[in-house]
Motif scaffolding. Structure first.
Motif, mmCIF file in Angstrom:
data_model
loop_
_atom_site.group_PDB
_atom_site.id
_atom_site.type_symbol
_atom_site.label_atom_id
_atom_site.label_comp_id
_atom_site.label_asym_id
_atom_site.label_seq_id
_atom_site.Cartn_x
_atom_site.Cartn_y
_atom_site.Cartn_z
ATOM 1 N N ALA A 92 0.855 -1.185 0.000
ATOM 2 C CA ALA A 92 0.000 0.000 0.000
ATOM 3 C C ALA A 92 0.892 1.236 0.000
ATOM 4 C CB ALA A 92 -0.920 0.001 1.215
ATOM 5 N N GLY A 93 0.694 2.073 -0.999
ATOM 6 C CA GLY A 93 1.506 3.286 -1.085
ATOM 7 C C GLY A 93 2.969 2.931 -1.219
ATOM 8 N N ASP A 94 3.810 3.513 -0.369
ATOM 9 C CA ASP A 94 5.249 3.248 -0.449
ATOM 10 C C ASP A 94 5.711 2.274 0.629
ATOM 11 O OD1 ASP A 94 5.053 4.799 1.809
ATOM 12 O OD2 ASP A 94 6.606 6.229 1.226
ATOM 13 N N GLU A 95 4.789 1.425 1.085
ATOM 14 C CA GLU A 95 5.113 0.517 2.183
ATOM 15 C C GLU A 95 4.632 -0.904 1.903
ATOM 16 O OE1 GLU A 95 5.134 2.076 6.439
ATOM 17 O OE2 GLU A 95 3.266 0.929 6.315
ATOM 18 N N VAL A 96 5.427 -1.868 2.328
ATOM 19 C CA VAL A 96 5.069 -3.278 2.242
ATOM 20 C C VAL A 96 5.118 -3.824 3.666
ATOM 21 C CG1 VAL A 96 5.670 -5.529 1.292
ATOM 22 C CG2 VAL A 96 6.106 -3.473 -0.050
ATOM 23 N N ARG A 97 3.996 -4.315 4.140
ATOM 24 C CA ARG A 97 3.934 -4.905 5.485
ATOM 25 C C ARG A 97 3.606 -6.376 5.339
ATOM 26 N NH1 ARG A 97 3.281 -1.593 10.014
ATOM 27 N NH2 ARG A 97 3.220 0.598 9.464
ATOM 28 N N GLY A 98 4.164 -7.176 6.219
ATOM 29 C CA GLY A 98 3.839 -8.586 6.125
ATOM 30 C C GLY A 98 4.565 -9.418 7.131
ATOM 31 N N ARG A 99 4.637 -10.716 6.778
ATOM 32 C CA ARG A 99 5.361 -11.631 7.634
ATOM 33 C C ARG A 99 6.076 -12.666 6.783
ATOM 34 N NH1 ARG A 99 0.498 -14.853 10.662
ATOM 35 N NH2 ARG A 99 -0.313 -15.750 8.770
ATOM 36 N N PHE A 100 7.238 -13.020 7.309
ATOM 37 C CA PHE A 100 8.086 -14.042 6.709
ATOM 38 C C PHE A 100 8.055 -15.231 7.652
ATOM 39 C CE2 PHE A 100 12.477 -15.811 7.019
ATOM 40 C CZ PHE A 100 12.458 -16.542 5.853
ATOM 41 N N THR A 101 7.720 -16.400 7.109
ATOM 42 C CA THR A 101 7.672 -17.614 7.921
ATOM 43 C C THR A 101 8.686 -18.606 7.362
ATOM 44 O OG1 THR A 101 5.299 -17.246 8.264
ATOM 45 C CG2 THR A 101 6.179 -19.408 8.869
#
Length: 185
Positions: A92-101
């Protein structure tokens, strides 16, 4: 009663449509180079988005070097590496949020933010003695980097990128590490 159901169905359809389009004021950029740190670890993450294609890398500079490729659907990504690690993100916009498993381990959160070159994801590859050696690096905006190289199932630290020529030696051969972006998918 029928009017209420139609109104509810219309509201749900509108909410779904807004979510699929990245509604709520956020936008999904066409192209994005984002980097960040993975919480609870020494790993860095890089995400290169060009069109709907995603190329991502999670690396700790020692023994973790997971590559992910796939497509984004309405700014959401859920990918698996060849080793079974998982990357789930929202762009979203200039950001990537998430999780690495990591395979067989607990998920770790991350936030990656848009960055300009020389920050980003870099890769290099050579074939030596019939084996492919693939290296990847995540470079943060301050120049800090993590890199690993993979030969078959073995992951080891990669040479340091110099930030200028980015020529490194893999398996005794010089090779140029290239930034992964819309020009070098």
């Amino acid at each position: 009663m029928i009017v209420r159901r139609v109104a509810t169905a219309t509201l749900l359809a509108s909410v779904f449509a807004l979510g699929a389009c990245g509604g709520g004021g956020s936008s999904v950029p066409q192209d994005l180079r984002a980097v960040g740190r993975v919480s609870g670890s020494d790993a860095f993450v890089a995400v290169a988005k060009y069109g709907r294609t995603i190329d991502a890398y999670v690396c700790d500079g020692r023994s973790v070097g997971e590559s992910f490729q796939g497509r984004a659907a309405a700014g959401r990504v859920d990918l698996r590496s060849d080793d079974g690690a998982r990357l789930q993100t929202t762009v979203a916009g200039d950001e990537v949020r998430g999780r690495f498993t990591p395979a067989g381990a607990a998920p770790l959160a991350f936030t990656a933010r848009a960055a300009s070159k020389p920050a980003g994801l870099y890769r290099a590859q050579v074939v030596a003695n019939g084996q492919t050696v693939t290296a990847g690096w995540v470079v943060l905006p301050d120049g800090e980097q993590r890199g690993t190289q993979r030969t078959g199932l073995f992951v080891t630290p990669a040479p340091i990128l110099d930030g200028t020529s980015n020529v490194v030696t893999l398996a005794g051969m010089p090779v140029k590490a290239v930034p992964i972006d819309e020009n070098n998918p």
